[in-house]
Design an enzyme around this catalytic site. Sequence first.
Site, short mmCIF file in Angstrom:
data_model
loop_
_atom_site.label_atom_id
_atom_site.label_comp_id
_atom_site.label_asym_id
_atom_site.label_seq_id
_atom_site.Cartn_x
_atom_site.Cartn_y
_atom_site.Cartn_z
N HIS A 201 3.01 -25.13 4.93
CA HIS A 201 4.38 -25.19 4.65
C HIS A 201 4.74 -26.43 5.44
CE1 HIS A 201 5.10 -23.15 8.72
NE2 HIS A 201 6.05 -23.85 8.55
N LYS B 53 7.83 -29.55 3.94
CA LYS B 53 8.99 -30.05 4.76
C LYS B 53 9.46 -31.41 4.41
CE LYS B 53 7.99 -27.56 9.26
NZ LYS B 53 9.00 -26.41 9.21
N GLU C 102 6.86 -25.31 20.43
CA GLU C 102 7.72 -24.34 19.84
C GLU C 102 8.36 -23.51 21.10
OE1 GLU C 102 6.63 -21.82 16.33
OE2 GLU C 102 4.74 -22.25 17.08
N LYS D 108 -2.48 -19.74 5.00
CA LYS D 108 -3.41 -20.12 6.21
C LYS D 108 -3.46 -18.84 7.29
CE LYS D 108 -1.39 -22.07 9.68
NZ LYS D 108 -0.33 -20.82 10.20
N ARG E 219 0.95 -1.21 0.00
CA ARG E 219 0.08 0.23 0.09
C ARG E 219 0.82 1.35 0.03
NH1 ARG E 219 -5.27 0.14 2.52
NH2 ARG E 219 -5.02 -2.16 3.33
N HIS F 155 -1.44 -27.43 10.04
CA HIS F 155 -0.26 -28.31 10.00
C HIS F 155 -0.54 -29.70 10.63
CE1 HIS F 155 1.46 -24.73 8.71
NE2 HIS F 155 1.64 -24.35 10.00
C1 BG6 Z 1 3.00 -20.89 11.33
C2 BG6 Z 1 2.60 -20.29 12.32
O1 BG6 Z 1 2.22 -21.61 10.46
O2 BG6 Z 1 4.22 -21.98 11.74
C3 BG6 Z 1 3.42 -19.88 13.43
O3 BG6 Z 1 1.59 -19.30 12.00
C4 BG6 Z 1 4.22 -20.74 13.86
O4 BG6 Z 1 2.60 -19.43 14.59
C5 BG6 Z 1 5.09 -21.57 12.52
O5 BG6 Z 1 5.47 -20.38 14.69
C6 BG6 Z 1 5.95 -22.58 12.89
O6 BG6 Z 1 6.69 -23.04 11.94
P1 BG6 Z 1 7.85 -23.75 11.73
O7 BG6 Z 1 8.20 -24.28 10.30
O8 BG6 Z 1 8.94 -22.94 12.55
O9 BG6 Z 1 7.89 -24.98 12.75
#
Ligand code: BG6
Length: 470
Positions: A193, A197, A231, A163, A55, A255
Site C-alpha cells: 500500500h 500512496k 511510527e 504482505k 469461517r 515498503h
Molecule cells: C503495514 C504494517 O504494512 O503498514 C504495519 O504491517 C504498519 O505494521 C503499517 O503499521 C503502516 O502503514 P501506514 O500507511 O500507516 O504508514
Amino acid sequence: MADQIIPPTLALAPSILVIFGITGDLARRKVLPALYHLSKDDLLPTDFEIVGTSRRPLDIDELLKVLELRLLEVDNVCDPAALQVFRQRLRFVQLDPANGDDYDALHQTLDDIETEHAVCMNRLYYLSIPPQVYGSVVASLGSRGLNQGCQHGQSESRLLVEKPFGYDYTSAEELIATTAAAFREDQVLRIDHYLAKETAQNILTFRRHNPLFASIWNNHNVQSIDIVAYEKIGIEGRIDFYEHVGALRDLIQSHLMQLLTLTTMELPPRVGDSAAVHTAKETLLDAIVPPALSDVTTKVIRAQYEDYREEVNNPDSTTETFVSIQLEIANERWQGVPIRLLTGKAMATKRTDITLCFGHIGPDTADNQLTFRIQPNEGIDIQLLVKKPGYDNAVHPASMDFSYLTTFDGHGHPDAYERVLIDAIRGDNTLFATSREVLASWRVLQPILDQWGHDSSDLRTYPIGAAKVE
Ligand code: BG6
C-alpha cells in the site's frame, strides 16, 4: 474522499470482489472503509458486488456497525444514507478454508450474482487472511475452478494478496510456486500500500519532469540516501503477527525496498508502461549488494522498544521493532553511495520520508538536501544553504517547501487502499509487486535473517518515544 476523478478512459469493468477474512483487522481498518468511500463517491462500477467470507457466521448489520465506528473514529463522520447504499452491495458466504464444498458454494454465489446482473463480471479474490493459510486458499481456488473468469468465459479472475509475501527467500519461492499453479503472474496483485500512496507515486513523476535534478541524480552528486519510516504506534495488539514477523519483514522487505526502487531505478522510457516500470525495478533490486554475513553486525542495527516483551508476554522475545540497515547499489549510477533504510515502532513521531543529501559540510552545519515527505504533511522540501546577512560568511539553512495541502488547496487525494482497489478493478498492476521483485528483495535481506537466526546478542532496547536509535 471527495474531489477524486477517475478519468473517463479508465473504464471499470463489472466486478465481484470476494474478501476472505471480512471480519479481520485489515478488512475493518482499511479495506471496508476504502470501499465505503469509493461507493459514496460513486467511483465503483455500476455492476459491482462485494462478497465477504469468514469461517464463522456473520450478521451483516453487525459488520456495518463495526464499519460505522471505524469511519467515525477516522473521518469523524459517517453518512447513514451512503452506508445503506453500501450495504446493498454487500453479501456474506460462510466459508471454512479447509472445506472444499464451501468453495463450490462460493462459486455458485458468484454465478448467481452474475445471472442477477445479466453481465459477465470479473472476479477479484482479496486474501485478507493470515499468511499461514494463503497457500491452501489459493490452491483450493484453483482446484475448484474459481481461478477462471465468469461462467461464459468473458471475464477474468484476479488474486489480491497482502504482505508478508513469505517469511524468507525460500518460503517466498514456495508461496510464489503455489500461487503460480493456480494463477498466472499477471492475475496476481501483490499489494504494497506504500506504492499506492500519492506521494510515493509522485517520486517518478518528480524525477521525470524536473530536468534540474536529472543530471545530479547519481553518485557524483548524492552523498547519501536515507529512507525512514517511523511510527508512533506500537504493535497495537497484533501480537501473533508481529512476534512472527518483526520490523525487517514487516516494513523493510516490502515498503522501504519499494521506496528505494522508486528513488534509484532508471526511469522507464514511457509513462504508464507497467512492464517497463517492473523491469526497471527488478534491475535495480538485482544490483543491490546483500550485506556479507560478517558485516551484518556493523551494517545493521536492530532494537526492541522497552516493555515490548511484557506486551507480547514473551520474556525471551528477540523480535525487533526497530531496524536500520545500510546498503549499497552496485551500478554505475549509485556505486559508493551509502543508503540507509530505517524503520521503528513506538518512536517519537510518525514520519515516512526519503532524503537525498547533496552536500554535508560538517556536524554543525545543515545539509544541502532534498526530502520527499511521504507522510504526514505530504510534500517535498529542498534545503539550501545561503549566506546569512551580515559582515561575515556565516551559512544559514533555507527551506523551499512544497506541501500538497497548500498547493492543491487542501483537496484530498485517494487513500492508498482506495487506489489499490481501483487499480485491481481496472486490472492495472503497475503499483503491485511482481514475484521477481519480491524474491530480489528477500535475496538482499536473507543474510541478515541468517545471521540473526543464530545470534541475538546485537539486539538493543530503546525507550518508547525515542527520536532515533543509534
Ligand atoms: C503495514 C504494517 O504494512 O503498514 C504495519 O504491517 C504498519 O505494521 C503499517 O503499521 C503502516 O502503514 P501506514 O500507511 O500507516 O504508514
